[in-house]
Write an enzyme that holds these catalytic residues in place. Structure first.
Site, PDB file in Angstrom:
ATOM      1  CE1 TYR A  74       3.234  11.315  10.914  1.00 51.56           C
ATOM      2  CE2 TYR A  74       1.708  12.650   9.716  1.00 51.56           C
ATOM      3  CZ  TYR A  74       2.144  11.439  10.134  1.00 51.56           C
ATOM      4  OH  TYR A  74       1.762  10.343   9.506  1.00 51.56           O
ATOM      5  CB  SER A 132       2.165  11.137   6.165  1.00 48.19           C
ATOM      6  OG  SER A 132       1.110  11.983   6.365  1.00 48.19           O
ATOM      7  CE  LYS A 145      -5.538   8.062  14.182  1.00 49.07           C
ATOM      8  NZ  LYS A 145      -5.512   8.022  12.774  1.00 49.07           N
TER       9      LYS A 145
END
Length: 326
Positions: free
Chosen positions: A141, A112, A182
């Site tokens: 994250y 990411s 989401k």
């Protein structure tokens, strides 16, 4: 047979659609639950769906696996349960890596752009395992993705067993169909479409950076079909390994995005600026831009879709038609 973890999610299901068209037999590892994620797979069902809990037992008996695409993760930037995030985003990734190494199976996984943290200059977004040591992610994250990238770097440099092909893709701001489950992590394109199509102003955060105009925050937005094209190309080019950025290579402002949504909806360019919630300020990236040179050097030459073209396609062919799925 190809295994796709997170295959009912946003990027994973779009990848599944492409693999289905390629005639590949796929095993999806995911949970459909009750919020309609099955619709992401309705037009291109996999050969089999198994739960994440069943994956270890499945791998013990699996034969004929052509590749593993590891897209599954706890991907919300608001995640707080560190043990769960580590188990899902790091430990499971390590287990799959080791299985692929032992069984000589290509392994392509989702990293990411959140690993870049507060980076705010184009030169800060260089990819490759030799360039990630000093990154400082801003949330749990991003840290978990960085932790696995570093583990991969150490494993490779130590000469320990590796899959025959291994690729980490640092996805930037991906948008497109199949993202509707989401909730708070849905793309800004869809959020702005909902506002504009209902007759409201497109709302953007005021800048919190001195000298940066409201709406001037810049991100690298990538059309989901471009991200999938990169993954299919990697599948067909097993000689390519490494850690690569996966963005458009162009930083565009949120104002550019909002205006493109207004234009695609054939509405007036009505923009309203609002204060950024204090809870977001400490982990907000005001600039991201993927340096795509490493992937280009590896041989991927297809041009990426412009923000205006991607938004127009998303709105005209999906959102306006009420057809939210590939």
């Amino acid at each position: 047979m190809i295994i796709v973890t997170g295959g009912a999610g946003f990027i994973g299901s779009c990848l599944q659609a492409a693999l289905f068209k390629e005639g590949e037999r796929t095993i999806i590892v995911d949970r459909l639950r009750s919020q309609g994620k099955w619709r992401n797979l309705a037009a291109h069902p996999p050969y089999q769906i198994i739960s994440p809990e069943a994956l270890p037992g499945f791998l013990e008996k699996a034969v004929g696996v052509k590749a593993v695409f590891h897209m599954g993760a706890i991907s919300t930037t608001a995640a707080r349960e560190g043990d769960l995030v580590w188990a899902t985003n790091v430990a499971l990734s390590q287990r799959l890596w080791r299985w692929c190494a032992v069984n000589h199976v290509p392994f392509i996984y989702a990293s990411s752009a959140a690993t870049y943290g507060a980076a705010n200059q184009p030169e800060d977004f260089k990819d490759g395992i030799e360039s990630i040591r000093n990154l400082k992610p801003l949330n749990l994250y991003g840290w978990s993705k960085q932790a696995f990238d570093l583990w991969v770097a150490d494993t490779v440099s130590a000469g320990e067993p590796c899959p025959p092909q291994w690729v980490g893709l640092k996805f930037f701001n991906v948008y497109g169909p199949n993202e509707y489950h989401k909730d708070s992590m849905i793309s800004v394109v869809k959020v702005k479409y909902d506002e504009v199509s209902s007759g409201e102003s497109a709302r953007l955060f005021r800048s919190t950076v001195p000298g940066l105009a409201d709406g001037g925050q810049r991100r690298d937005f990538i059309w989901v079909k471009d991200a999938v094209d990169v993954m299919i190309w990697l599948l067909k080019n097993p000689q390519v390994s490494g850690l690569f950025n996966c963005g458009s290579g162009v930083a565009r402002t949120y104002l550019d995005l909002a205006l493109a949504v207004c234009d695609a909806c054939h509405r007036g360019r009505d923009i309203e600026f609002i204060d950024m919630p204090s809870s977001l300020r400490a982990q907000y990236q005001s600039f991201t831009c993927a340096n795509m040179q490493a992937l280009r050097n590896a041989g991927y030459q297809k041009p990426f879709t412009s923000l205006e073209e991607g938004i127009r396609c998303y709105i005209d062919h999906y959102l306006k038609q009420g057809n939210y799925y590939l």
